[in-house]
Design an enzyme around this catalytic site. Structure first.
Site: not given
Ligand code: HPA
Ligand code: ZN
Length: 334
Positions: A16, A18, A196, A199, A277-278
């Site tokens: 996971h 991006h 997703h 969350e 994630d990011d």
């Molecule tokens: N959630 C939803 N969209 C996203 C995320 C995330 O954690 N990171 C990049 N786009």
């Molecule tokens: Zn994500």
């Protein structure tokens, strides 16, 4: 060996991530200058200071803003190359990378620009150190079903290089069901599916991702813990959750790392994995996520190995390759 050394030494998979969220402030500023793109920041310190979020949306606003600097093939090469170099440093031997086509196509930058850049970096990392990579094309759920269908059509010449589709961006108000037909079409094209869910959104969105989108994995999914029947289903099916601890803290899904439920999910028998994630927005790449867990949660060596082994089990690698890496995870001596 300390748990810190073990974190570094274990071969890991990341499921996971991006790629647009791995854009470091240094590269963002350099590309802004190269293309004369205006940013609301003058210095690296100002960029970093802006990364204080109180919700998913407050992050997404800056994430899409930052992505505006990505304009030509070499920009996308550099973005991907920088992330793959972090994989080598963190011993991430296999990675399944999400990219958001609509973030670029909506600015007039097409698949013929970003795909060659991504693929050139992936090929170079494969040739230089044997990096293993898959690509997941994610639809932005705040945009329409029609836009997702157009994206899928534009991707058709590139499908040999795309393994799965995903669903990201603003979760609340954009339930999985909105993309039922697009995901069905992606399945017909032979693509695997992730989304997703859970969350910020409720457990109902996880049910929908499973029952309506027929996903192969759930991204995040931490709110599943609110629903006992869902927890039983996830455990029974060994449906993977790609949990992102630092992300969840930065986006206020949990107040702080001591409150994170990842070990509770693991103890309840779910196929939980750890992911970044990011990383450039949330404070670190994959090993930093494990280190933050080791620092703030009662993470044992056995749980660490389980989480890392799960990253291979939950991957889209062939079974014999999964087993080879799982054996390697348990063979690293303490
Ligand atoms: N959630 C939803 N969209 C996203 C995320 C995330 O954690 N990171 C990049 N786009
Ligand atoms: Zn994500």
């Amino acid at each position: 060996m300390t748990i810190k050394t073990l974190i570094a030494q274990l071969p890991k998979a990341e499921l996971h991530l991006h790629i647009e969220g791995s854009l470091e402030p240094e590269l963002m500023m350099a590309l802004a200058k190269k293309h004369n793109v205006a940013l609301p920041y003058q210095t690296l310190e100002e960029v970093k200071a802006a990364y204080q979020f109180d919700s998913l949306q407050s992050f997404l606003d800056l994430y899409y803003l930052g992505a505006n600097v990505l304009q030509d093939e070499d920009d996308f090469f550099q973005l991907m190359w920088a992330y793959l170099c972090h994989c080598r440093e963190d011993n991430v031997v296999h990675t399944e990378i999400m990219f958001d086509p609509q973030t670029h196509t909506d600015r007039g930058i097409g698949f013929d620009v970003f795909m060659p850049g991504f693929l050139r970096a992936i090929e170079k990392a494969r040739a230089e150190w044997g990096q293993s990579c898959l690509l997941i094309m994610s639809f932005l759920r705040h945009l329409s079903e029609q836009s997702a269908f157009e994206t899928l059509a534009s991707a058709e010449p590139w499908l040999a290089h795309i393994d799965a589709v995903g669903l990201d961006s603003s979760e609340l108000g954009n339930p999985p069901e909105k993309f039922a037909r697009v995901f069905a079409k992606a399945g017909e094209l032979g693509l695997l599916r992730v989304a997703h869910a859970g969350e910020e959104g409720p457990p109902e969105y996880v049910w929908e991702a499973l029952d309506v989108l027929n996903v192969d994995r759930i991204d995040h999914g931490v709110r599943s813990i609110e629903d006992d029947a869902l927890m039983a289903r996830l455990a029974e099916e060994q449906m993977a959750l790609t949990v992102c601890p630092l992300s969840n803290i930065k986006l206020c899904v949990f107040d702080d790392m001591t409150q994170h439920n990842i070990l509770a999910l693991l103890d309840k028998g779910l196929l939980v994995t750890v992911n970044a994630d990011d990383p450039s927005y949330f404070g670190g790449y994959l090993n930093q996520n494990f280190l933050a867990m080791a620092e703030h949660l009662p993470l044992t060596e056995a749980q660490l190995r389980r989480l890392v082994a799960n990253s291979f089990t939950a991957s889209f690698l062939p079974d014999e390759t999964k087993q080879k890496w799982i054996d390697a995870v348990y063979a690293v001596a303490v």
